[in-house]
Motif scaffolding. Structure first.
Motif, short mmCIF file in Angstrom:
data_model
loop_
_atom_site.label_atom_id
_atom_site.label_comp_id
_atom_site.label_asym_id
_atom_site.label_seq_id
_atom_site.Cartn_x
_atom_site.Cartn_y
_atom_site.Cartn_z
N ALA A 105 49.29 36.41 37.66
CA ALA A 105 48.74 35.05 37.57
C ALA A 105 48.54 34.72 36.10
O ALA A 105 47.84 35.44 35.39
CB ALA A 105 47.41 34.97 38.32
N THR A 106 49.15 33.64 35.66
CA THR A 106 49.03 33.19 34.28
C THR A 106 48.17 31.94 34.24
O THR A 106 48.46 30.98 34.95
CB THR A 106 50.43 32.88 33.69
N GLY A 123 41.77 38.79 40.50
CA GLY A 123 42.43 39.32 39.33
C GLY A 123 43.57 38.45 38.84
O GLY A 123 43.95 37.47 39.49
N THR A 124 44.10 38.84 37.68
CA THR A 124 45.25 38.12 37.10
C THR A 124 46.55 38.87 37.36
O THR A 124 47.62 38.31 37.14
CB THR A 124 45.07 37.94 35.58
N ASP A 125 46.45 40.13 37.82
CA ASP A 125 47.64 40.87 38.19
C ASP A 125 47.24 42.07 39.03
O ASP A 125 46.07 42.41 39.12
CB ASP A 125 48.43 41.33 36.95
N GLY A 126 48.22 42.66 39.66
CA GLY A 126 47.92 43.85 40.45
C GLY A 126 49.03 44.20 41.40
O GLY A 126 50.01 43.48 41.55
N LYS A 127 48.85 45.37 42.04
CA LYS A 127 49.73 45.84 43.10
C LYS A 127 48.87 45.97 44.35
O LYS A 127 47.91 46.73 44.37
CB LYS A 127 50.35 47.19 42.77
N LEU A 128 49.22 45.20 45.36
CA LEU A 128 48.47 45.21 46.61
C LEU A 128 49.29 45.95 47.65
O LEU A 128 50.38 45.52 48.01
CB LEU A 128 48.20 43.77 47.07
N ARG A 129 48.77 47.06 48.14
CA ARG A 129 49.47 47.87 49.13
C ARG A 129 48.78 47.71 50.47
O ARG A 129 47.55 47.70 50.54
CB ARG A 129 49.47 49.33 48.72
N PHE A 130 49.60 47.62 51.54
CA PHE A 130 49.04 47.46 52.87
C PHE A 130 49.95 48.13 53.89
O PHE A 130 51.17 47.96 53.84
CB PHE A 130 48.87 45.97 53.22
N TYR A 187 50.64 39.62 59.46
CA TYR A 187 49.68 39.89 58.40
C TYR A 187 49.99 38.98 57.23
O TYR A 187 51.14 38.60 57.01
CB TYR A 187 49.76 41.37 57.96
N SER A 188 48.97 38.62 56.46
CA SER A 188 49.12 37.63 55.39
C SER A 188 48.50 38.11 54.09
O SER A 188 47.41 38.67 54.07
CB SER A 188 48.44 36.32 55.79
N TYR A 189 49.23 37.85 52.99
CA TYR A 189 48.71 37.98 51.63
C TYR A 189 48.39 36.57 51.17
O TYR A 189 49.25 35.69 51.24
CB TYR A 189 49.77 38.56 50.68
N LEU A 190 47.16 36.33 50.70
CA LEU A 190 46.73 34.99 50.30
C LEU A 190 46.13 35.05 48.90
O LEU A 190 45.35 35.97 48.60
CB LEU A 190 45.70 34.45 51.29
N TRP A 191 46.52 34.09 48.05
CA TRP A 191 45.94 33.94 46.71
C TRP A 191 45.35 32.54 46.61
O TRP A 191 46.02 31.56 46.96
CB TRP A 191 47.00 34.10 45.61
N LYS A 192 44.11 32.43 46.10
CA LYS A 192 43.40 31.15 46.02
C LYS A 192 42.95 30.92 44.59
O LYS A 192 42.38 31.82 43.96
CB LYS A 192 42.19 31.19 46.95
N VAL A 194 46.90 27.54 37.66
CA VAL A 194 47.31 28.93 37.50
C VAL A 194 48.73 29.07 38.05
O VAL A 194 49.05 28.53 39.10
CB VAL A 194 46.37 29.90 38.24
N ARG A 195 49.58 29.77 37.30
CA ARG A 195 50.96 30.01 37.71
C ARG A 195 51.04 31.41 38.32
O ARG A 195 50.62 32.39 37.71
CB ARG A 195 51.87 29.90 36.49
N LEU A 196 51.56 31.52 39.56
CA LEU A 196 51.62 32.77 40.31
C LEU A 196 53.07 33.18 40.55
O LEU A 196 53.90 32.35 40.93
CB LEU A 196 50.92 32.61 41.66
N SER A 197 53.36 34.45 40.33
CA SER A 197 54.65 35.04 40.71
C SER A 197 54.37 36.34 41.43
O SER A 197 53.46 37.09 41.08
CB SER A 197 55.52 35.32 39.48
N THR A 198 55.16 36.62 42.50
CA THR A 198 55.00 37.83 43.27
C THR A 198 56.33 38.54 43.42
O THR A 198 57.40 37.93 43.29
CB THR A 198 54.45 37.53 44.69
#
Length: 174
Positions: A101-102, A126-133, A141-146, A153-157
């Motif tokens: 996230a920038t 956070g502004t970055d990370g590795k999310l394991r599930f 199942y859902s990954y959500l960023w708010k 904020v600019r998001l890339s995954t």
């Protein structure tokens, strides 16, 4: 602001690290509740599921067998907005989403729906990370960023998966 956005905000807490315990949350409406199924018929448009888009517009198309590596790439989130990757996962399947996230931190969570309840599997900020599930059972199942901040904020995954994993839908739609 849509009810789904309000409920998504309420379910995202500003904590760090991965939570190990699951606990029910109030209803959210960004993905279909109940058993995982595919395609337009599973979207529950009448309840505003899948972002409340119009039936037949293709936003709830079944995922292709190839899981995209970058389901959310260079997405701009205005204050109060969210982005989400909804995954149809087989029993024992696992995912790892790397995000950046920038412009500021994002609140994030990994969740699923148990009937009308939302179950949070992990959450943080956070502004970055590795999310394991790892899916405890087959389902959606859902990954959500708010973006809870005051600026955009600019998001890339980047998504990696093992086992049976298919992208059900992405918000905002590509």
């Amino acid at each position: 602001m849509r009810a789904s956005e309000i409920l998504a905000v309420m379910s995202a807490l500003a904590t760090s690290g991965l939570a190990c315990a699951s606990h029910p949350r109030p209803e959210a409406t960004e993905v279909p509740a109940g058993p995982a199924s595919r395609g337009e018929a599973s979207c529950r448009h009448d309840l505003g599921r899948c972002g409340g888009h119009t039936p037949g517009d293709g936003a709830c198309r079944s995922a292709t067998p190839d899981t995209p590596k970058n389901p959310l790439e260079d997405v701009v989130l205005a204050p109060g907005k969210f982005a989400e990757i909804n995954l149809d996962m087989g029993d024992g399947s696992s995912t790892e989403v790397t995000f950046e996230a920038t412009g500021g931190p994002l609140e994030w969570n990994v969740h699923s729906h148990d009937g009308d309840n939302v179950v949070i599997h992990a959450e943080g900020t956070g502004t970055d990370g590795k999310l394991r599930f790892a899916a405890p059972r087959a389902g959606l199942y859902s990954y959500l960023w708010k973006n809870a901040g005051a600026g955009t904020v600019r998001l890339s995954t980047r998504l990696a998966s093992t086992g049976q994993v298919r992208v059900h839908s992405v918000e905002p739609a590509p």
